[in-house]
Design an enzyme around this catalytic site. Structure first.
Site, PDB file in Angstrom:
ATOM      1  CE1 TYR A 130      -4.491  -1.813   5.322  1.00 20.07           C
ATOM      2  CE2 TYR A 130      -3.279   0.119   4.586  1.00 20.07           C
ATOM      3  CZ  TYR A 130      -3.984  -1.035   4.301  1.00 20.07           C
ATOM      4  OH  TYR A 130      -4.168  -1.419   2.992  1.00 20.07           O
ATOM      5  CB  SER A 163      -0.898   0.019   1.246  1.00 22.92           C
ATOM      6  OG  SER A 163      -1.565   1.263   1.381  1.00 22.92           O
TER       7      SER A 163
END
Length: 283
Positions: free
Chosen positions: A157, A144
């Protein structure tokens, strides 16, 4: 167009998080190429629904909690029992739960277990067997942009996706230094993508987002040219903007700016001007 040599009819692909989103999109694309598909996800019901969307393909479904190493080892055993080899491993399973630096401890545990340990477990379970096949193969780990520029809001995250980046870089280095190894590693970094995880109850795709199928088109083309970093744009963010954000984040260290200075009010104007600079971003 030429393809990565592992993406060929008759080869097998193992896809975690394969029941929806990017995982299901890649399963459909690979099945259309004539590849055999092993889908892994936590829910057998969801896997059954996904398998019905792959008519005519050779499909095996394996309910798997990727945070559990024994589950991932069982996935590997099932895939090899069914197909005898694995051409592509896509460690794609992920959750968005998490927390800030000092809150939501349970969220930290869940997101680390799935997003980071799930990829570690996949790499440990499959890599040596894929090397030993002596055939072209590929391991794709889904990262990501939050693991590169680390925006505030969900530190847990970000940590998992930064870990996936570092793991995949190390994997690529290790593979290229093994004599005769034909396995390549790739870091898939989607832009804004409209999936079940990101939709957050919205029925319609935001204008700026890509659909999962667009991400897979981009990924397949990048793999064909041997790219390691597969950094996808979207309808709002170009690769040039991504490059500038990544460079700015790296220069926080080089220039000894405050951490995450892109979001620091004292640097707001400087960052805005930086985005306007002509490449190669001369100051």
């Amino acid at each position: 167009m030429a393809q990565h040599p592992a993406l060929m009819a008759g080869r097998a692909a193992v896809i975690t998080g394969g029941a929806s989103g990017i995982g299901l999109a890649v399963a459909k694309r690979f099945a259309a190429m004539g590849m055999k598909i092993c889908l892994a996800d936590v829910s057998q019901e969801a896997l059954d629904r996904a398998a019905h969307q792959l008519p005519g393909a050779s499909v095996v479904t394996v309910p798997t909690d990727v945070s559990r190493s024994e589950d991932v080892q069982r996935l590997k055993d099932r895939a090899y029992a069914a197909f005898g080899e694995v051409g592509v491993l896509m460690n794609n399973a992920g959750v968005s739960a998490g927390g800030g630096p000092f809150d939501h401890y349970e969220g930290w545990q869940r997101v680390l277990g799935v997003n980071l340990w799930g990829v570690i477990n996949g790499v440990h379970a499959f890599t040596q067997a894929m090397i030993d096949q002596g055939m072209p193969a590929a391991i794709v780990n889904t990262g990501s942009k939050q693991g590169i520029t680390c925006p505030p809001g969900n530190t847990a995250y970000n940590v998992t996706k930064a870990g996936v980046k570092v793991l995949t870089e190390g994997l690529a280095h290790a593979l290229r230094n093994i004599g005769g190894c034909q396995v390549t590693a790739h870091l898939l970094v989607p832009g804004s993508t409209f999936t079940g995880m990101t939709a957050r109850s919205r029925a319609e795709k935001p204008p700026g987002s890509w659909m999962p199928e667009q991400v897979i088109d981009f990924m397949v083309a990048a793999m064909a040219t041997g790219d390691f970093y597969i950094i996808c744009p979207d309808n709002d963010v170009t690769r040039d903007i991504d490059n500038r954000r990544i460079l700015w984040a790296a220069e926080d260290i080089i220039r000894n700016r405050p951490a995450l200075s892109r979001w620091h009010p004292d640097y707001a104007d400087e960052f805005t001007e930086f985005l306007k600079l002509e490449a190669p971003f001369r100051r």
